[in-house]
Structure formats: structure tokens, C-alpha cells
Scaffold this motif. Structure first.
Motif, mmCIF file in Angstrom:
data_model
loop_
_atom_site.group_PDB
_atom_site.id
_atom_site.type_symbol
_atom_site.label_atom_id
_atom_site.label_comp_id
_atom_site.label_asym_id
_atom_site.label_seq_id
_atom_site.Cartn_x
_atom_site.Cartn_y
_atom_site.Cartn_z
ATOM 1 N N ASP B 121 0.820 -1.215 0.000
ATOM 2 C CA ASP B 121 0.000 0.000 0.000
ATOM 3 C C ASP B 121 0.859 1.273 0.000
ATOM 4 O OD1 ASP B 121 1.036 -0.045 2.518
ATOM 5 O OD2 ASP B 121 -0.890 -0.077 3.588
ATOM 6 N N LYS B 123 2.709 2.406 2.310
ATOM 7 C CA LYS B 123 2.684 3.113 3.594
ATOM 8 C C LYS B 123 4.072 3.104 4.257
ATOM 9 C CE LYS B 123 -0.157 4.493 7.171
ATOM 10 N NZ LYS B 123 -0.992 5.684 7.082
ATOM 11 N N ASP B 157 2.690 -3.125 17.601
ATOM 12 C CA ASP B 157 1.320 -3.040 17.080
ATOM 13 C C ASP B 157 0.648 -1.743 17.511
ATOM 14 O OD1 ASP B 157 1.700 -5.408 15.894
ATOM 15 O OD2 ASP B 157 0.529 -6.610 17.313
ATOM 16 N N LEU B 160 2.138 1.219 15.654
ATOM 17 C CA LEU B 160 1.706 1.280 14.247
ATOM 18 C C LEU B 160 0.246 1.709 14.146
ATOM 19 C CD1 LEU B 160 3.443 -1.711 12.438
ATOM 20 C CD2 LEU B 160 4.053 0.700 12.453
ATOM 21 N N ALA B 161 -0.534 1.337 15.172
ATOM 22 C CA ALA B 161 -1.965 1.695 15.143
ATOM 23 C C ALA B 161 -2.126 3.214 15.076
ATOM 24 C CB ALA B 161 -2.665 1.133 16.381
ATOM 25 N N THR B 162 -1.186 3.956 15.694
ATOM 26 C CA THR B 162 -1.308 5.415 15.669
ATOM 27 C C THR B 162 -1.054 5.997 14.280
ATOM 28 O OG1 THR B 162 1.002 5.817 16.201
ATOM 29 C CG2 THR B 162 -0.497 5.529 18.067
ATOM 30 N N GLN B 164 -2.397 4.645 11.528
ATOM 31 C CA GLN B 164 -3.481 4.263 10.617
ATOM 32 C C GLN B 164 -4.294 5.467 10.183
ATOM 33 O OE1 GLN B 164 -3.564 1.338 9.168
ATOM 34 N NE2 GLN B 164 -1.766 0.841 10.380
#
Lengths: 666, 164
Positions: B121, B123, B157, B160-162, B164
Motif C-alpha cells: 500500500d 505506507k 502493534d 503502528l496503530a497510531t 493508521q
């Protein structure tokens, strides 16, 4: 002149001489590896180091110039020991599977080890790339590459094709085409000059010997072999005969002993080529001089490396090429039509082998253009080196063989055909026939040699005035026919740039891919004789002069085949069998879908840990042979985990031992 | 076989005209300008794919093998598109001992790319760093310019969630 001492011996050399050359001029051999006189002078392997009094470090003698009053020591203890260490370091990243290597006993690295007296290999550790890249012509085995860069120099400086260069950095350095693409997917001409200079088994022809042995052992196959002119004056070197020994008779005998059913001579097809090409040339000149359209200059098409070169680099100029196939593919086409018909054999049962001084011929026979009636013109190409290998392996004592002749009918040839193997030869052969066809008189040169185009200069030219032509060629009266000859792509580039600019003064150009012509083709025996070209060239001219029949059109078998089968040169059947067309490729292969990759892979037993996948992936995708990146990643991880486990186990056992020792102490 | 050159050249011309113009203006005919051109090109396009290298080779009249030789020599040059963010996991001694390898394994799994790769993607680009000088925070990783301390797979995890 400079005065210096080497090992205490006073010597005198011209200014600008390197220490290495100075020593060699005075009977002192300094061992070297990457050095290739005038071509690869870069001091990369350091094997040639010497001690120079007053210098802080040892000096690479191939790149250090001799100076007035210099005191050089080539054989001191420190020099000897250093060379051994350097050698061992080279070995540490080299596949030492010498017993199975094609270069076993002809390997310069092996010879160097003996010369240096190396008795061990102390440095074992990580190995760099172990990629194997098999194209239809050339095989690269990077696990054997010692990064001497000789091939890079030949490809960039001599041939100026610039296909090979160093890629990546440090330990990951490899000699490869751009972006580590496989050779068969880029603009490599397959000239094979890199395979001639490679000191080890990293660059070699893609072998066809197994295929040929299989055909020889197959009783249902009728095996037909043909030999190019340049092979006969070079193959003797592989059997200890002096360079330039003419071995035509022995060669015919050896091929018969190997078990070939029909031993023919590509020379015969060279005579045929002259008839076709000469006629084509006259046709074009006539059209041009009588107001028609024709592509002039016309350029010869015998050299498949040259053909691939023009297809990549001058795709818009292909109309200048003669449409004639090369002699050995003409031979193949005739064998599988005329000969098959006369002998009442189904062409599918014929297996045609060409013995060539050339690696590009291996590519040529794979071209879709080189087949007729669903059969390839030629089934396998052996280089001179490969044939020598087969003769050795069959236990044939080549040097003491008795001479014999080629088989009839396709074994008879004129002297004009012999000189196809040397730069200027095709042109001279064509002129001998064309001039006589046009004027009815013999070519007005001593011994029929067109002196201005004989020799090893890069570009040669000549003008031949036509007067008193036969009535049908009256349009040529008073015309100076301008011809040019070159060999090697550096010269080809000059003539082609002239054509591209519309400034070429020539009518007819001969271009051979390899410098010197086929005598020093990419498939010829490797030689360290600086006079090798001159010796092989002289032998071919001797071969020519030793024949009574010196002109292609006098060959009775050629006359017969036109009478019985082909009709006339450039006739309908000729066009079908003996002529071809060309493929526009472009420098980046952007004009074609054709690739000539056979296999492309990293050796399975070694995977770099944490390899950035993308570089190799691109190439692998182009090559069409693939392992999935995921599998590669898993394997890499596996290897790393195993290494970690081993490391941990080591540590644990150390601790165990320490604890044990403490326990016994208390 | 259809002649694809004309179309390809047209495509290249429109894709790469900025670097082409700059070469014409500043670099053409200058010896030894290749590295500057490559820097400029990477600045313009983010990375140096084969086609761009071919374009530059043509413009500067250099062999592609030489251009590619320089591109693959310097680690600064990238032949793959870079992600929006660059994750660098430290594998210096301290981070290695404290489990940097586990973080890497986790990221390979989670991002679905190998080290050196970029997610589909676009990213993240995922790389290894050799000691970022934060040994007291081991195992550490950096995302762009920010250092994240004492990582574990679950902490990765949540970091990385921050993004998104």
C-alpha cells in the motif's frame, strides 16, 4: 631511458614502463592475475606486489611505473608471504570445486597457486553471490568470479558494448549487466570475448557437448558436422601444437573418429555465400546507379554477434545488412533440403552440428528466423574449445592423427572461403568473384589479395575502379567501388555512425564482431601469445594460397547446386533457404519480446540473510524462472535461526564447562 | 512485432521531462555529473527504477550498466519506491541482545515485506539500522525521525496503530 635494479640486477627500460613490464622484459616473471596488457591495468588483485626500497607499502607492479634509481625486490620474504595471503583471500570467496570445473587445468588461478606455492586455504567464512546465469551462448557462474574485471575491460574498452560492469558494493559486488539482469535479457551481443579473457571458470560458453554426444550415440540420427575456417588454424593449440598450425586434415579425421556420419566444410557454404551476397550486392549497386532505390552501403551478415549488435544499437539501419544467412546456417538449410533429398533422408532424422570459433553462433541457431520447414537449420553449435574437449574425452590423439579430406559433396571449397575467418577475408572473397563477374578479368592484385584491406588495423578501406565492364554491367564503367572493412564493435560503431549521419562514402562494408575476425572469436582457444592473431591469420592465408581453386564461383559443387537445385543466385529457392530478415531490438530490448535466457538462479544451498529482494526479483521476473520471494525469505530465516541456535549452543557449552571447572575446584 | 519504441519514448518523455530538462540545462556534456543527476532524479521521483535509469543513460550517453553500477553502489540510492514512512529497527549490539530480531520477525509478518522492502500500500519502507545511539532504550526502532523505546511485538502493534 631509466635505470633501476630489480633483485639487484641493473636494468634499463624506456620511460613510462611499469615495474611489471620492466621485469618481464628482463627475464624476471612477476606473477599476476587481473593484469591484461594494454587492456586491464587496474591493480585490483594485488598479486603482482613487489617491494620498492623507500616505499611505505608493497606496490602493485602492474600499475607502478619504473623510476630512475628505483630498487625493486620481487622475491623477498615479505613479498612471497604477502602474495600467498592475497591468494588465500581470493580463494576464501571462490568455489573450490576444481575437479568438476570446466577450467580445471586451464585455470589461471590454479596455475598461480602452484607458482606461489600455496599449500592451504585458511580463510573460510561468508560467501558472496553464487548466482548462475545461463544464456543460450554464455554461462556466468558468479561463485567462481574473482572480480578481476578483465571481462569488464574487454566489454567496455575493446568492444565498447558496455554490457558488463560492477554492480552493488563491497562484499555484494558482482560483475553483471545493469540491475543484475541476466545476460540473455540485455543487449549482450554474445561475442564471447569475455569468455576468452576470464582467468577462471566464471565465464564460459553454454555447453552443447552433451547434446552432441547424445546425437552421436543415437543410431536413428544421421549426424552431419561442419567446421568454420578459423577453427582449423587454432584447434591445434589445444593439443600442444604451435599457434598457427594448419590442422584441416587432422580435424576432418578427428570428426570422423568421433563418429559423425558426414563431415562437411562450412567453407563450402562460404563459397555459396559469396555467390548469394555478390549477386545481391550487384543488384543493389545496379538499382542505385540506374535510378532505383537501394540501401547502400551493403554490410556483410556472417557474424551473428555483429548482427545482434546492429539490431540493438542501430535498429533503424537494418536495411543495410545483406539478407544472406551466415555460411553455417546456409549449410544447415542445404543439408536439410538438397542433401536430404539426394540421400533420401527425412530431415527430422538429421542432426547438424556446427563447429565454430564463436559463441554468438549458439544464439544464432536459436533465432526463429533460422529454420526452414519446421526444422532448425543447425541443431547444435560447438565452439573450437568444446570440440577439443570432446576429442580429448574420446581418447583421440589429435596431434598424431593422419590427415584426411572432408566428405563430398559439401566438403569442397575454394581458397576464398578459407579467408572468411579473418578480418577482410569476406570482402576479398566477394571482390574476387564480383570483379570477375563484372569485367570477365581476374581481380588485379598480387596473389588476389586486396592488400589495403588485409591486416589487423581497426578500419581499412579500398577503392576498386571498374573499367571495361561486360555489356550487362556497363553502368559500372568508371565507378570506383568503395569498400571498408572493420572488426570489433568499436570500429563498427565508427562506420555505423557515419552511415547514420548519411556520410558513408562506401558501397560495401565487411563487419566482424570480434577484433581480428573469427580467428580470435569468442569460442577460440585461449592464448597468452601476443602474436596470436598474426599467426592464425598467416595460417589462413597459407590455406587459401595452397589451393588451386581460389574463387568461389569456380567451385564445381556450387555450380552444380545452382544447376540442379537452386536455379540461380538470389532466385526464389535461394530466398527461401539462404536469406533471412532481422529483428529490431533496441539498446534496452524495448522493441522485441525475445529473450535468450536459459536459466537464472542463485545457487540453492546459499541464501544471503536478509537479502533485499527487489534487485534480484526484477531480474528473476524477466527471466521467467522463479522461486517465490516468500520461500526465499523463509529459507533465509531458517538459515539464520540455525546459525543462532548453533551460537547459543556454543555459549551454553562454554558456561557449562566453566561451571564444571568451578565445581571440581570446590 | 509492434514497434514499441515510439510509445515508450513518448511515455518516458512525459514521465521524466523534469529531469530531462534539468540535464539539458545544467548537466549535459559535463564530465562526472552522473551522481548529481541521480541525486536530483531521486529527489524528483523518490526512487530510481530501471526505466528512469535508462532515460538518464540515454540523456547522458552513458551505458546503462555504468548508471546501474553507480545506483547499486551507493546505499542512498533506492531502486524501489519508498513508503510514506520509514521504519528502521535497530540491530546494534544492545538492541540485538534485547530482542531486536523478534521485532523484525514480527514486522516481516505484520507488514508482509522483507527487510528493505516497501508495503504494497506504499505506507511503510522497512529497514534495519545499525545502532541508533539509544542503547539504553533497547530494543528501539525509529519511524521517520521519532525513536520508540523498549519495543515488543505488542508495543509495535500499538505504535503502528497510531499511524493508521
Amino acid at each position: 631511458m631509466l635505470h633501476l635494479t630489480i633483485n639487484g640486477k641493473p636494468i634499463e627500460v624506456p620511460e613510462g614502463t611499469t615495474i611489471l613490464e620492466a621485469a618481464r622484459m628482463n627475464s624476471i616473471d612477476i606473477p599476476s592475475l587481473c593484469y591484461l596488457k594494454d587492456t586491464n591495468v587496474i591493480g585490483s588483485c594485488r598479486i603482482c606486489v613487489v617491494e620498492v626500497k623507500g616505499a611505505k607499502t608493497l606496490q602493485a607492479s602492474c600499475v607502478t611505473q619504473a623510476a630512475e634509481g628505483m630498487e625493486v625486490f620481487t622475491n623477498s620474504r615479505i613479498v612471497r608471504e604477502s602474495r600467498k595471503v592475497l591468494y588465500e583471500l581470493i580463494l576464501s570467496d571462490h568455489d573450490k570445486d576444481c575437479l568438476f570445473c570446466k577450467r580445471n587445468q586451464s585455470c589461471e588461478l590454479q596455475k598461480l597457486g602452484i607458482q606461489l606455492g600455496v599449500e592451504r586455504s585458511r580463510f573460510e567464512g561468508d560467501r558472496s553471490t553464487r548466482k548462475v546465469d545461463v544464456s543460450v551462448s554464455i554461462t556466468r557462474d558468479l561463485s567462481k568470479c574473482i572480480l578481476c574485471r578483465r571481462c569488464v575491460s574487454v566489454c567496455n574498452k575493446i568492444q565498447q558494448t558496455s554490457v558488463l560492469n560492477t554492480q552493488n558494493r563491497g562484499f555484494k559486488t558482482e560483475v553483471s549487466p545493469a540491475m543484475n539482469l541476466p545476460l540473455g535479457a540485455v543487449n549482450c551481443t554474445f561475442c564471447g570475448q569475455c569468455t576468452v579473457v576470464c582467468p577462471v571458470g566464471a565465464l564460459k560458453e553454454t555447453s552443447a557437448t552433451e547434446k552432441v554426444w547424445a546425437a552421436l550415440n543415437d543410431p536413428t540420427r544421421r549426424t552431419v558436422v561442419q567446421v568454420a575456417p578459423a577453427v582449423r588454424v587454432a584447434i591445434g593449440e589445444e593439443f600442444g601444437l604451435p599457434a598457427g598450425t594448419r590442422c584441416t586434415g587432422k580435424l576432418a579425421s578427428a570428426l570422423k573418429e568421433l563418429g559423425f556420419d558426414d563431415v562437411f566444410d562450412t567453407n563450402w557454404a562460404a563459397d555459396l555465400t559469396i555467390m548469394e551476397e555478390g549477386t545481391e550486392f550487384l543488384g543493389r549497386v545496379k538499382a542505385a546507379l540506374t535510378g532505383g532505390a537501394a540501401s547502400l552501403p551493403m554490410i556483410t551478415s556472417c557474424s551473428p554477434g555483429w548482427i545482434k549488435y546492429i539490431e540493438h544499437n542501430y535498429p533503424e539501419q537494418l536495411s543495410h545488412l545483406s539478407t544472406c544467412k551466415s555460411p553455417h546456417t546456409m549449410m544447415g538449410a542445404i543439408v536439410k533440403s538438397y542433401f536430404a533429398k539426394n540421400e533420401n533422408i527425412d530431415p527430422k532424422d538429421l542432426f547438424v552440428v556446427s563447429v565454430m570459433p564463436c559463441t554468438a553462433k549458439k544464439f544464432e541457431i536459436e533465432r526463429p528466423e533460422m529454420q526452414n520447414g519446421g526444422f532448425p537449420n543447425v541443431d547444435a553449435v560447438l565452439t573450437t574449445r568444446e570440440l577439443a574437449e570432446m576429442i580429448h574425452s574420446a581418447g583421440i590423439d589429435f596431434a598424431t592423427l593422419r590427415d584426411s579430406a572432408f566428405h563430398n559433396p559439401l566438403g569442397l571449397s575454394s581458397g576464398a572461403a578459407d579467408i572468411f575467418g579473418v578480418t577482410g577475408g569476406v570482402m576479398e572473397a566477394a571482390l574476387r568473384t564480383v570483379y570477375e563477374l563484372v569485367t570477365g578479368r581476374e581481380l588485379p592484385f598480387d596473389k588476389l589479395h586486396v592488400t589495403p584491406i588485409v591486416g589487423l588495423d581497426q578500419v581499412k578501406d579500398a577503392a576498386i575502379r571498374i573499367e571495361d565492364a561486360k555489356p550487362e554491367y556497363a553502368f559500372l564503367n568508371g565507378v570506383d567501388v568503395r569498400v571498408a572493412v572493420t572488426s570489433g564493435f568499436a570500429g563498427a560503431r565508427k562506420l555505423m555512425d557515419q552511415i547514420r549521419a548519411g556520410a558513408s562514402p562506401y558501397h560495401f562494408i565487411e563487419i566482424m564482431g570480434c577484433p581480428g575476425g573469427c580467428i580470435t572469436g569468442g569460442g577460440q582457444p585461449r592464448s597468452d601469445d601476443p602474436e596470436i592473431r598474426q599467426k592464425r591469420m598467416a595460417a589462413l592465408y597459407d590455406e587459401d594460397e595452397s589451393k588451386v581453386m581460389r574463387k568461389s564461383h569456380e567451385n564445381p559443387v556450387i555450380q552444380k547446386i545452382y544447376a540442379e537445385f537452386l536455379g540461380q543466385p538470389n532466385g526464389h529457392l535461394s530466398h527461401e533457404l539462404l536469406h533471412t530478415h532481422y529483428t529490431r531490438r533496441g539498446v534496452y530490448n524495448q522493441m522485441t519480446e525475445e529473450v535468450y535466457v536459459v536459466d537464472f538462479k542463485a545457487s540453492p544451498e546459499v541464501k544471503p540473510v536478509y537479502a533485499p529482494a527487489a534487485v534480484g526479483e526484477l531480474a528473476r521476473a524477466r527471466a521467467g524462472t522463479q522461486e517465490s520471494p516468500r520461500v526465499m525469505a523463509l529459507e533465509a530465516e531458517n538459515a539464520m535461526l540455525r546459525a543462532e541456535l548453533a551460537e547459543t549452543q556454543d555459549t551454553v557449552s562454554v558456561f557449562k564447562r566453566i561451571i564444571q571447572e568451578r565445581n571440581t575446584l570446590h | 512485432m509492434p514497434d514499441r519504441t515510439a510509445a515508450l519514448t513518448e511515455q518516458k518523455r512525459s514521465d521524466y521531462h523534469e529531469i530531462g530538462d534539468l540535464i539539458d540545462l545544467y548537466f549535459k556534456g559535463k564530465q562526472g555529473c552522473l551522481i548529481q543527476v541521480l541525486h536530483t532524479a531521486q529527489g524528483l521521483y523518490g526512487y530510481l527504477p530501471l526505466e528512469l535509469q535508462q532515460y538518464i543513460a540515454d540523456k547522458l550517453e552513458l551505458p546503462l550498466s555504468e548508471v546501474s553500477g553507480v545506483v547499486t553502489f551507493y546505499s542512498f540510492f533506492s531502486i524501489n519506491p519508498r513508503g510514506e514512512h520509514t521504519i528502521r529497527v535497530c540491530l546494534g549490539t544492545a538492541c540485538y541482545v534485547r530482542g531486536g530480531k523478534k521485532i523484525i520477525d514480527h514486522l516481516i509478518q505484520k507488514l508482509g515485506v522483507e527487510v528493505g522492502g516497501t508495503t504494497a500500500d506504499g505506507k511503510y519502507t522497512f529497514e534495519i539500522a545499525r545502532c541508533i545511539g539509544a542503547c539504553g532504550l533497547a530494543p528501539a526502532l525509529m519511524i521517520d525521525d521519532v525513536v520508540y523505546r523498549q519495543m515488543s511485538p505488542s508495543k509495535v502493534d500499538s505504535v503502528l496503530a497510531t499511524f493508521q
